[in-house]
Enzyme design. Structure first.
Site, PDB file in Angstrom:
ATOM      1  CE  LYS A   1      17.136 -30.556  21.102  1.00  9.80           C
ATOM      2  NZ  LYS A   1      18.508 -30.827  21.523  1.00  9.80           N
TER       3      LYS A   1
ATOM      4  CE1 TYR B   1       1.913 -37.276  -9.560  1.00 11.66           C
ATOM      5  CE2 TYR B   1       2.030 -37.274  -7.159  1.00 11.66           C
ATOM      6  CZ  TYR B   1       1.661 -36.654  -8.341  1.00 11.66           C
ATOM      7  OH  TYR B   1       1.058 -35.436  -8.310  1.00 11.66           O
TER       8      TYR B   1
END
Ligand code: PLP
Length: 342
Positions: free
Chosen positions: A37, A244
């Protein structure tokens, strides 16, 4: 015009087959299937199913009918775990997969539309999908042609009494439904031992290199290797920062490679300062924050690595999960569509 992707997910097919064979061995007399799945847990359902079918795997599990339809051309034995909505009937009647019926309404829907071979999910305590043990005892399944009676363990990755309770509730249905086979264990359930294996096991995570229980280490190999191209190589002088919020400061002059990979690709921001790339067995640490589409690694020891070269990320799921606090399942299924999968 096909534009080559700057990042790819390499699927180690040998490791995938080796993991399935190990799980098949650990499943003892039970057959070993495969949960494919969510696009084969993010690795590519077709690629995974094709590889495992060649290795001898015979039972495949998907979540919904669209996933089953995608695999239908492979001609495999497919079961659809999420059952049979009214909208699913045309697909279900087309016969390329079996529904795993999990409510009285679904059972009626299947019967009324002509019936045929199906699977049934029985709930033994997880309270997710499935009909109740009592309803089965009371005859809800009478007249159905059931290939596999299925239940699912809530806590197989832990050693808790609930495992035994679920196993006993499931075992109490032996011989009461006409089902040809019974199936209880997911990856972690295989590690719980023979009395949990019944006739068929349904691993997902462990096939793809996840470690469901510490006691299964040594049997499983890394399958998913995120790889990204170096977009720039630069010298960061001592005292300057990377990324950052300037969370990493170079303690000495440092050679840095900027890779085309970030959290929008599923390489989690939680791996900032914790993850690493690997080159010839050598670990190249991630420096500072992971950006949306970029990250930086230390390549000081590797003067040979240049702009345009590819680097593989260390993506050992158990280690990355422990470091980041993100589950192994999410680390796999979060790998985004921007990866070329091969
Ligand atoms: C996803 C799933 C599996 C596979 O579980 P893993 O923990 O990944 O091995 C097996 N059975 C059912 C019903 C599932 O939903």
């Amino acid at each position: 015009m096909e534009i080559p992707a700057p990042l790819r997910l390499r699927v180690d097919r040998d490791a995938l087959v080796s993991n399935w064979q190990a799980l098949d061995r650990l499943s003892g007399a039970a057959a070993c299937g495969a949960a494919v799945k969510a696009n084969g847990y993010g690795l590519g359902a077709r690629l995974v199913a094709e590889t495992l079918a060649k290795a001898g795997c015979r039972d495949f599990f998907v979540a919904n009918w669209a996933e089953a339809q995608g695999l239908a051309p492979l001609g495999l034995t497919l079961s659809v775990l999420h059952g049979l909505r009214a909208e699913d009937l045309p697909a279900a009647r087309a016969g390329f997969a079996r529904p795993v019926l999990s409510t009285p309404q679904q059972i009626a829907r299947w019967r009324d539309s002509g019936g045929g071979v199906c699977d049934v999910m029985v709930d033994t305590g997880m309270n997710r999908l499935g009909v109740s043990v009592q309803a089965v005892r009371d005859g809800l399944l009478e007249g159905l042609t059931i290939e596999t009676l299925i239940s699912h363990l809530a806590c197989a990755d832990e050693d808790v009494p609930m495992n035994g309770h679920q196993r006993e509730a499931f075992a109490s249905l032996k011989g009461r439904t006409g089902a040809r086979r019974m199936s209880l264990a997911n990856s972690a359930g295989i590690g719980l031992g023979a009395e949990y294996h019944f006739d068929l096991t349904r691993p997902g995570l462990a096939l793809y290199g996840g470690l469901p229980r510490p006691d299964m280490a040594g049997h499983l190999r890394q399958v998913a290797w995120p790889e990204a191209q170096i977009l720039q190589r630069r010298l960061v002088p001592a005292g300057e920062t990377v990324g950052y919020n300037a969370t990493w400061t170079a303690p000495a002059d440092t050679e840095v490679a900027i890779l085309n990979l970030g959290y929008a690709d599923g390489y989690r921001r939680a791996l900032s300062g914790l993850g690493a790339a690997v080159a010839d067995g050598e670990s190249l640490p991630v420096l500072g924050r992971v950006s949306m589409d970029l990250l930086a690694v230390d390549v000081t020891t590797r003067p040979d690595l240049a702009e345009g070269d590819w680097l593989a990320m260390d993506y050992d799921l158990a280690t990355a999960s422990a470091a980041s606090g993100v589950s192994q399942y999410e680390l796999l299924t979060g790998l985004a569509p921007r990866f070329a999968r091969a």
